[in-house]
Design an enzyme around this catalytic site. Sequence first.
Site, PDB file in Angstrom:
ATOM      1  N   CYS A  51       0.864  -1.181  -0.039  1.00 26.70           N
ATOM      2  CA  CYS A  51      -0.036   0.188   0.160  1.00 26.70           C
ATOM      3  C   CYS A  51       0.784   1.231  -0.058  1.00 26.70           C
ATOM      4  O   CYS A  51       1.822   1.493   0.673  1.00 26.70           O
ATOM      5  CB  CYS A  51      -0.877  -0.112   1.248  1.00 26.70           C
ATOM      6  SG  CYS A  51      -1.883  -1.525   1.560  1.00 26.70           S
TER       7      CYS A  51
ATOM      8  N   ARG B  20       4.229   0.247  -6.402  1.00 30.99           N
ATOM      9  CA  ARG B  20       4.414  -0.321  -5.212  1.00 30.99           C
ATOM     10  C   ARG B  20       3.605  -1.526  -5.285  1.00 30.99           C
ATOM     11  O   ARG B  20       3.416  -2.778  -4.814  1.00 30.99           O
ATOM     12  CB  ARG B  20       3.997   0.342  -4.009  1.00 30.99           C
ATOM     13  CG  ARG B  20       5.001   1.416  -3.664  1.00 30.99           C
ATOM     14  CD  ARG B  20       4.260   2.345  -2.574  1.00 30.99           C
ATOM     15  NE  ARG B  20       4.414   1.810  -1.236  1.00 30.99           N
ATOM     16  CZ  ARG B  20       5.325   1.792  -0.375  1.00 30.99           C
ATOM     17  NH1 ARG B  20       6.574   2.629  -0.774  1.00 30.99           N
ATOM     18  NH2 ARG B  20       5.282   1.448   0.788  1.00 30.99           N
TER      19      ARG B  20
ATOM     20  N   TRP C  17      -3.039  -2.208  -1.520  1.00 29.17           N
ATOM     21  CA  TRP C  17      -2.722  -3.888  -1.911  1.00 29.17           C
ATOM     22  C   TRP C  17      -3.353  -4.785  -0.925  1.00 29.17           C
ATOM     23  O   TRP C  17      -3.248  -4.931   0.354  1.00 29.17           O
ATOM     24  CB  TRP C  17      -1.346  -4.083  -1.871  1.00 29.17           C
ATOM     25  CG  TRP C  17      -0.958  -5.423  -2.615  1.00 29.17           C
ATOM     26  CD1 TRP C  17      -0.579  -5.540  -3.797  1.00 29.17           C
ATOM     27  CD2 TRP C  17      -0.463  -6.748  -1.734  1.00 29.17           C
ATOM     28  NE1 TRP C  17      -0.211  -6.934  -4.106  1.00 29.17           N
ATOM     29  CE2 TRP C  17      -0.230  -7.795  -2.708  1.00 29.17           C
ATOM     30  CE3 TRP C  17      -0.739  -7.022  -0.615  1.00 29.17           C
ATOM     31  CZ2 TRP C  17       0.094  -9.057  -2.491  1.00 29.17           C
ATOM     32  CZ3 TRP C  17      -0.404  -8.416  -0.182  1.00 29.17           C
ATOM     33  CH2 TRP C  17       0.011  -9.474  -1.489  1.00 29.17           C
TER      34      TRP C  17
ATOM     35  N   ASN D 206      -1.120   0.990   5.723  1.00 30.58           N
ATOM     36  CA  ASN D 206      -0.225  -0.003   4.983  1.00 30.58           C
ATOM     37  C   ASN D 206       0.227  -0.826   6.107  1.00 30.58           C
ATOM     38  O   ASN D 206       0.934  -0.423   7.228  1.00 30.58           O
ATOM     39  CB  ASN D 206       0.851   0.637   4.424  1.00 30.58           C
ATOM     40  CG  ASN D 206       1.805  -0.429   3.708  1.00 30.58           C
ATOM     41  OD1 ASN D 206       1.673  -1.663   3.777  1.00 30.58           O
ATOM     42  ND2 ASN D 206       3.166  -0.074   3.564  1.00 30.58           N
ATOM     43  N   GLY D 207      -0.003  -2.069   5.961  1.00 31.28           N
ATOM     44  CA  GLY D 207       0.379  -3.384   7.009  1.00 31.28           C
ATOM     45  C   GLY D 207      -0.606  -4.269   7.689  1.00 31.28           C
ATOM     46  O   GLY D 207      -1.725  -4.359   6.816  1.00 31.28           O
TER      47      GLY D 207
ATOM     48  N   GLU E 151      16.266 -17.176 -11.416  1.00 32.73           N
ATOM     49  CA  GLU E 151      15.839 -15.908 -11.743  1.00 32.73           C
ATOM     50  C   GLU E 151      15.281 -15.584 -13.162  1.00 32.73           C
ATOM     51  O   GLU E 151      14.224 -15.039 -13.129  1.00 32.73           O
ATOM     52  CB  GLU E 151      17.307 -14.988 -11.675  1.00 32.73           C
ATOM     53  CG  GLU E 151      16.879 -13.509 -11.921  1.00 32.73           C
ATOM     54  CD  GLU E 151      15.888 -12.636 -11.118  1.00 32.73           C
ATOM     55  OE1 GLU E 151      15.383 -13.057 -10.120  1.00 32.73           O
ATOM     56  OE2 GLU E 151      15.753 -11.246 -11.441  1.00 32.73           O
TER      57      GLU E 151
ATOM     58  N   LYS F  16      11.263 -14.128 -13.508  1.00 33.04           N
ATOM     59  CA  LYS F  16      10.936 -12.976 -14.143  1.00 33.04           C
ATOM     60  C   LYS F  16       9.912 -13.350 -15.068  1.00 33.04           C
ATOM     61  O   LYS F  16       9.013 -12.578 -15.344  1.00 33.04           O
ATOM     62  CB  LYS F  16      12.321 -12.400 -15.144  1.00 33.04           C
ATOM     63  CG  LYS F  16      13.265 -11.545 -14.424  1.00 33.04           C
ATOM     64  CD  LYS F  16      13.063 -10.441 -13.657  1.00 33.04           C
ATOM     65  CE  LYS F  16      12.359 -10.609 -12.432  1.00 33.04           C
ATOM     66  NZ  LYS F  16      13.417 -10.371 -11.460  1.00 33.04           N
TER      67      LYS F  16
ATOM     68  N   GLU G   8       6.484 -13.444 -13.454  1.00 36.33           N
ATOM     69  CA  GLU G   8       5.910 -12.356 -12.871  1.00 36.33           C
ATOM     70  C   GLU G   8       5.445 -11.322 -13.891  1.00 36.33           C
ATOM     71  O   GLU G   8       4.464 -10.905 -13.955  1.00 36.33           O
ATOM     72  CB  GLU G   8       7.165 -11.496 -12.293  1.00 36.33           C
ATOM     73  CG  GLU G   8       7.690 -11.906 -11.067  1.00 36.33           C
ATOM     74  CD  GLU G   8       8.383 -10.874 -10.341  1.00 36.33           C
ATOM     75  OE1 GLU G   8       8.492 -10.266  -9.427  1.00 36.33           O
ATOM     76  OE2 GLU G   8       9.808 -10.761 -11.210  1.00 36.33           O
TER      77      GLU G   8
ATOM     78  N   HIS H 235      16.357 -36.229 -12.698  1.00 35.87           N
ATOM     79  CA  HIS H 235      15.939 -36.675 -11.367  1.00 35.87           C
ATOM     80  C   HIS H 235      14.399 -36.503 -11.356  1.00 35.87           C
ATOM     81  O   HIS H 235      13.948 -36.244 -10.201  1.00 35.87           O
ATOM     82  CB  HIS H 235      16.669 -36.116 -10.295  1.00 35.87           C
ATOM     83  CG  HIS H 235      18.052 -36.636 -10.460  1.00 35.87           C
ATOM     84  ND1 HIS H 235      18.468 -37.866  -9.984  1.00 35.87           N
ATOM     85  CD2 HIS H 235      19.060 -35.891 -10.647  1.00 35.87           C
ATOM     86  CE1 HIS H 235      19.680 -37.986 -10.146  1.00 35.87           C
ATOM     87  NE2 HIS H 235      20.259 -36.843 -10.706  1.00 35.87           N
TER      88      HIS H 235
ATOM     89  N   LYS I 255       5.758  -3.980  -4.947  1.00 36.08           N
ATOM     90  CA  LYS I 255       7.137  -3.979  -4.962  1.00 36.08           C
ATOM     91  C   LYS I 255       7.704  -4.111  -3.878  1.00 36.08           C
ATOM     92  O   LYS I 255       8.935  -4.898  -3.639  1.00 36.08           O
ATOM     93  CB  LYS I 255       7.333  -2.404  -5.467  1.00 36.08           C
ATOM     94  CG  LYS I 255       8.839  -2.103  -5.720  1.00 36.08           C
ATOM     95  CD  LYS I 255       9.392  -2.805  -6.957  1.00 36.08           C
ATOM     96  CE  LYS I 255      10.894  -2.397  -7.008  1.00 36.08           C
ATOM     97  NZ  LYS I 255      11.568  -3.528  -7.793  1.00 36.08           N
TER      98      LYS I 255
HETATM   99  O1  M6R Z   1      13.208  -5.128  -1.749  1.00 41.77           O
HETATM  100  P1  M6R Z   1      13.555  -6.741  -1.716  1.00 41.77           P
HETATM  101  O2  M6R Z   1      14.775  -6.827  -2.682  1.00 41.77           O
HETATM  102  O3  M6R Z   1      13.774  -7.027  -0.344  1.00 41.77           O
HETATM  103  O4  M6R Z   1      12.375  -7.533  -2.439  1.00 41.77           O
HETATM  104  C1  M6R Z   1      12.493  -9.054  -2.281  1.00 41.77           C
HETATM  105  C2  M6R Z   1      11.628  -9.425  -3.252  1.00 41.77           C
HETATM  106  O5  M6R Z   1      10.249  -9.105  -2.964  1.00 41.77           O
HETATM  107  C3  M6R Z   1      11.764  -9.164  -4.901  1.00 41.77           C
HETATM  108  O6  M6R Z   1      13.097  -9.459  -5.362  1.00 41.77           O
HETATM  109  C4  M6R Z   1      10.824  -9.690  -5.876  1.00 41.77           C
HETATM  110  O7  M6R Z   1      10.955 -11.107  -5.834  1.00 41.77           O
HETATM  111  C5  M6R Z   1      10.642  -9.065  -7.274  1.00 41.77           C
HETATM  112  N1  M6R Z   1       9.356  -8.951  -7.624  1.00 41.77           N
HETATM  113  C6  M6R Z   1      11.398  -9.771  -8.243  1.00 41.77           C
HETATM  114  O8  M6R Z   1      11.427  -9.548  -9.431  1.00 41.77           O
END
Ligand code: M6R
Length: 604
Positions: free
Chosen positions: A2, A27, A74, A98-99, A477, A481, A484, A500, A599
């Site tokens: 949020c 965010r 959010w 937020n929280g 990674e 990507k 996401e 395996h 974010k």
């Molecule tokens: O701000 P942070 O690096 O702690 O965030 C960690 C993850 O939430 C962040 O890397 C997330 O996986 C991204 N959306 C990846 O693209």
Amino acid sequence: MCGIIGIVGGTPVTGRLIESLRRLEYRGYDSAGVAAADGEAITIRRAPGKLRNLEAVLRENPADGVAGIGHTRWATHGAPIERNAHPHRAGRVVVVHNGIIENFAELKTALQAEGRTFHSDTDTEVVAHLFDHELALAPPLDAFKTTLDQLRGAYALAVMIDGEPDLILGARRGPPLVVGYGQGEMFLGSDAVAVGPFTNRVAYLEDGDYVAVTRTDIRIFDETGATADRPVRVVPASAALVEKGEYRHFMEKEIHEQPDACQHTLSAYLDPVALTAHAPGGFDFQGVERLQIVACGTAYYAGLTAKYLFERLAGLAVDVEVASEFRYREPALSRFTLALAVSQSGETADTLAALKWCKAQGLATAALVNAHESSMAREADHMWPTNAGTEIGVASTKAFTAQVCALTALAITAAARRGRIDSGEEARLVGVLLEAPRLITEAMAVEPEARALAHDLARARDVLYLGRGQAFPLALEGALKLKEISYIHAEGYAAGELKHGPIALVDEETPVIVIAPSDALFEKTVSNMQEVAARGGPIVLITDAEGARHAAGSMRTLLAPACDPLVAPLVFAPAIQLLAYHVGVHKGLDVDQPRNLAKSVTVE
Ligand code: M6R
């Protein structure tokens, strides 16, 4: 998660609240709302979905005033529908949050027993009711403190009161909150980006702080109620006002900013004249027996990359664990362990909690963070920076390579200080690392091919990513990507694990992306690739010119520049990022704000 903005000014605020909320869109959110105080009354407008829906509501039913709060939500408790959108009102009180208020259920039951009626499914509404209850018993600031004392959980709050148009109250426990100092008006926001359009003079609230913001004054108190002095900092415009410039998306811009992000990061760790590496602020790696890295998501994969580097170069044992598991596992750690939190935002709730846990065990702690004023930066004994600049795209790109740069430099530092390499080898490795920004620039040349390939990949339902050694974290990674950005199911595997189990997934419809720099493990990876080819799996080989000689006819290749293995994770990263980006764009998806994602994940 949020986003929060508050303005106490002398001129209409609603347009500016929306402007700020637009900057907070990165965010991640699924509904939005504003409240504006004009004289005595506070008017609320809310809408599910994107900000344009809220703007439509405001066109239909304008609401403005000289003070106001705005929020992008959010969803945690309650679906993203209008009645759950913030702000929430109870009696005279209007709240954005937020929280997560963990004890909301018991508070709600008690408040309902008093005859209070709730109108949403949120945890936040209890804060409004509780404060309204306390306000009947005490002046605003005292009532606010009494309210905060009853809350358990995580919160950044902004609160307005009917009849008090020159006052916004704020509080922080967990998620960050900043105050901004203007000329004849003051601000409150989730981060410097929120208040960036209005002021570059900000102070960061400490955990447990609460604040009274008026048009001319900001008074901050710590959790005991004592007046607190939080330094006012001038935030560089580049950090507060981030624009897309010539790019279509922030993600695209940030991918292309990687050479600069890496260069700026490396400048904090490497001496290009003496060809030496160091930990910013100094750190004695000799006294460390073990390195415990905690992180989430992409930062976790950067941590996995570091394991290969630290163990090979410095002979330092490294454990890497996702913070959400680590924090509840009661890990057995020796007191000579250095705990290292890796995080772009420095606010990820699980990583922060893991860091605090390690500190409480008496371990030395460090935080590798891109947000240098973040909670982790302040919590850790040592703050090691990445200098990637503000990252807006939800999918982390430049933050990842900046983290890998810093971790590589730290591994060289540890190797030299622990006597594992001599000064000649340190100079050679530093020289290689200094070349990384140039090689990353060259790696961008893969973009036309990645774009073309993305058109085919966009049709896939499942995609496998394979890598060995340092290319394994990159395979993870790459899969993250793609998931996401394109909503295509993707999994990363260590190439040697294929037989395996995962090989059962291979068929003509499942593209397999093989990340294979021509290094000591190349031939082994190629063998695994042949196993896929033999079963009809379409292969995309990401390799260098030497490796490409092993590509068979039907195979597609994405070429990365030839490089020393030390920097291969950096040089091969753009190919996987660009591939995911162009698949998302080809599918017409919102690559900067993918569905359901936030974010910075400031709740568990
Ligand atoms: O701000 P942070 O690096 O702690 O965030 C960690 C993850 O939430 C962040 O890397 C997330 O996986 C991204 N959306 C990846 O693209």
